[in-house]
Design a protein around this motif. Structure first.
Motif, short mmCIF file in Angstrom:
data_model
loop_
_atom_site.label_atom_id
_atom_site.label_comp_id
_atom_site.label_asym_id
_atom_site.label_seq_id
_atom_site.Cartn_x
_atom_site.Cartn_y
_atom_site.Cartn_z
N ASP A 30 0.79 -1.16 0.09
CA ASP A 30 -0.01 -0.02 0.03
C ASP A 30 0.95 1.51 0.00
O ASP A 30 0.37 2.35 -0.13
N ALA A 31 2.11 1.05 -0.04
CA ALA A 31 3.01 2.14 0.11
C ALA A 31 2.76 3.16 1.11
O ALA A 31 2.60 4.40 0.92
N LEU A 50 7.24 6.06 -0.41
CA LEU A 50 7.61 5.77 -2.00
C LEU A 50 6.96 4.88 -2.51
O LEU A 50 6.19 5.03 -3.48
N ARG A 51 7.27 3.53 -1.78
CA ARG A 51 6.93 2.37 -2.70
C ARG A 51 6.60 1.22 -1.86
O ARG A 51 5.41 0.80 -2.13
N GLY A 72 11.65 2.02 -2.98
CA GLY A 72 11.91 3.44 -3.04
C GLY A 72 13.36 3.80 -2.93
O GLY A 72 13.56 4.98 -3.03
#
Lengths: 380, 314
Positions: A30-31, A50-51, A72
């Protein structure tokens, strides 16, 4: 009113009699990071990243939480008392990471890049980048900080890396898709995810000594804060097995549906467990094996419990509460072995296997922090 | 919505734990379990988007059709394409390929002392606004899609494949996914290449993805619908895209290449804003199998045509 919510409500009325916790949950798909207040048992904040976040540890001075955003290429630093992001650092693919016991090294596995990176802990200066066989997953240190041990998920092996020489010393086959690893009483315990056992490795002889059955999809092992129990998660059979740390005999088994993964401990000795496949965390009472669940983001992985004295104000867009004194002086060695600020119920109290009943928590809806219906939806 | 997301997580979790994970365990593939979980979510979400697209587009097609439905078999073939594309069989192949490509690329970059960038690092305000960041990604990727589409029409060998998409004379909202398998692989590589350069956020915006999906399916719908003077310039409409599928617009003579945002056609001079035109669709000059054949025949025809084009005889 049920006993637990009643006790928590009382704790709110009488601050100081009981401690509250902030629980940080890394939502890997879900970052985001969910911040859960353990008094209200609700998510009070969601921090975007970020990621892809997987694991988190305390900094060596124990003042900050260090969260690895592997997708990220970034480390995030949070004030664990306030959930405030204090700084960020560009960092190569931080998947699993730990500081060596002597505080000199930070070692990081890059699962997807087949790299193990050895950093100087204070400056994050890269000392060595080792190219290793398939999918280095989790790591653990020898107590003297001489070796770091890395599971190689795609290569069926546990690898020992000499930190002085900064090169592999030996490796041993432990089974299909090894995942978590810890040091325990002079042995290395490895969760073998492609099978149903914990592999016991003698590091002095670089030899697989024996295996301990725990359940299909054996994943990670967490020592209890009082040193009296080891908790092993099995993702396929979806259970937690309690092992005696000396004999490795199973003392209890709790079925926890949802794919239990990482565990953190609160000052009352409860287990806070991420449930990978159902976007929830479970709070498990170690005396009974009973569990309650709280919704968080998708594929929750790493988890950390921060003791606090007051409830967290659910105000994500307003100013954050002023920093409160943390209990850093009594903080744990790491998130898995969080020192109990209060006496922990002895695990011997529950020597008989008790089936767990996982019940959805009644107040399980996320708070109205997003402001509107569509923002709440988008927030997912 | 919370009830929906909780139910969704419960459903995907139940399927994963009951069916998928035990199978992966039995096959000795547990180190792929997390990827399989992501994929299951993708596949189930694909099913949901098909259902929602159907519920929105089908009544519109019944309300104001551009043309009567004369060939239901051709529509059924497009349905096969849609289910193959949405349920993840074809994207799965591209995903496995791209995942290993990404690993090698990022591994190589870090060996060289570099770290792959993300847009949020270039524009730090985007960090605090994930929704805005996502929309910026959509714009960048849509720009890439515009130029891929131009190449599909401009290069003879690529048009040999893309002609399958245009050969449909009975265009409906199902036509969106009607592509040759090689064309899909090229599309994934193109999209993935841009994603490697700018980094792509994980799919945590299902609602936005659903809206994008709806817009793209809608642009193919058999409905006499223009979005008006302003709307036509903001989002690709059924009118705008039908003109692209017009018989006179096939191949290199194309107009209206944009996939989502017409602004690219505006900027690069390929827009046709004639709001009253709803031409017959199809690609004259292509063999009949590409228009009315089943999935297998169309795929075979595509392979043959691209081979001939590459040999200079197409």
């Amino acid at each position: 009113m049920r006993p637990l919510p009643a006790a928590l409500a009382l704790a709110l009325v009488l601050p100081g009699l009981a401690r509250a916790n902030l629980v940080y949950v890394l939502n890997s798909a879900d970052a985001s990071i969910s911040v859960v207040d353990s008094i209200s048992r609700e998510e009070v904040r969601r921090i975007p990243v970020l990621r892809e976040v997987h694991h988190l540890i305390l900094t060596p001075d124990r003042r900050e939480l260090m969260v690895g955003d592997s997708g990220g290429n970034e480390l995030l630093f949070l004030d664990p008392a306030t959930a405030e992001v204090t700084r960020r650092e560009r960092f190569s693919n931080p998947y699993h990471m730990e500081h060596s016991p002597d505080g000199r090294y930070l070692v990081v596995t890059s699962l997807r890049r087949d790299q193990v990176d050895i950093y100087e802990a204070g400056s994050h200066t890269l000392l060595a980048r080792l190219k290793v066989p398939d999918k280095p997953s989790h790591l653990a240190f020898s107590p003297d900080s001489r070796f770091v041990y890395v599971t190689l998920q795609g290569a069926r092996r546990l690898m020992a890396i000499d930190l002085a020489e900064r090169k592999p010393a030996w490796s041993v086959e432990v089974g299909s898709q090894p995942a978590g690893v810890i040091w325990n009483n002079g042995r290395l315990l490895v969760g073998v995810m492609g099978s149903d056992y914990v592999a016991v490795v003698n590091p002095a002889e670089a030899r697989l000594e024996r295996t301990v059955f725990v359940g299909r999809g054996a994943h990670t092992i967490f020592p209890g804060p009082d040193g009296r129990a080891l908790y092993v998660t099995s993702r396929v059979d979806s259970r937690i097995t309690v092992l005696d740390p000396l004999t490795l005999e199973p003392k209890a088994r709790w079925d926890i549906p949802g794919g239990p993964d990482c565990i953190a401990f609160d000052p009352e000795g409860r287990l806070w467990v991420t449930l990978r496949w159902i976007a929830k965390i479970a709070v498990v009472d170690t005396a009974t094996g009973q569990a309650e669940t709280i919704p968080v983001g998708r594929s929750p992985h790493g988890i950390f419990v921060q003791p606090r004295r007051e409830a967290m104000a659910p105000a994500p867009t307003a100013g954050l509460p002023a920093p409160r004194p943390t209990t850093a002086a009594t903080e744990p060695e790491d998130l898995q072995t969080e020192a109990a600020a209060q006496p922990v119920r002895a695990i011997q109290a529950a020597p008989v296997p008790v089936p767990a009943a996982v019940t959805p928590h009644p107040a399980s809806h996320p708070p109205a922090e997003a402001g509107s219906f569509w923002r709440q939806w988008l927030r997912r | 919505m919370d009830a929906f997301t909780t139910a969704w997580a419960g459903l995907t979790g139940w399927i994963f734990e009951t069916l998928v994970q035990p199978a992966f365990y039995a096959l000795g593939l547990m180190d792929w379990a997390e990827d399989a979980y992501d994929w299951l979510d993708f596949g189930l979400y694909g099913l949901l988007t098909i259902a929602i697209v159907y519920l929105v587009c089908r009544p519109l097609e019944a309300w104001r059709p551009v043309e009567p439905v004369a060939d239901r078999r051709a529509i059924r073939t497009d349905m096969v394409y849609t289910f193959l594309a949405r349920l993840g069989v074809l994207p799965l192949l591209a995903f496995v390929l791209l995942a290993s490509l990404q690993t090698r690329w990022e591994g190589w970059l870090t060996e060289e002392g570099l770290l792959p960038p993300t847009l949020e690092e270039i524009f730090p305000p985007l960090r605090a606004a994930p929704l805005l960041a996502f929309l910026v990604y959509v714009v960048v990727l849509d720009f890439g899609e515009y130029w891929r589409h131009r190449a599909q029409h401009g290069l003879r060998w690529w048009w040999a494949l893309h002609a399958i998409h245009h050969a449909q004379r009975q265009m409906t909202f199902w036509t969106d996914d009607r592509n040759h398998i090689l064309d899909d692989v090229l599309a994934a590589l193109w999209f993935g290449g841009i994603a490697l350069l700018i980094g792509v956020p994980p799919g945590q915006f299902p609602f936005i993805l659903l809206v994008l999906r709806l817009a793209e399916s809608m642009s193919h719908a058999n409905v006499r619908l223009s979005y008006g003077r302003l709307g036509e310039r903001l989002v690709v409409s059924p009118r705008f895209h039908r003109l692209h599928h017009g018989e006179l617009s096939a191949g290199a003579a194309g107009k209206n290449y944009a996939v989502l945002l017409p602004v690219w056609d505006w900027i690069f001079g390929t827009a046709d804003w004639n709001r009253d035109a709803y031409p017959r669709t199809g690609a004259p000059g292509t063999e009949e199998a590409m228009a009315t054949g089943g999935w297998v025949r169309q795929q075979w025809a595509g392979f043959r045509r691209v081979a001939l084009a590459l040999a200079g005889r197409g």
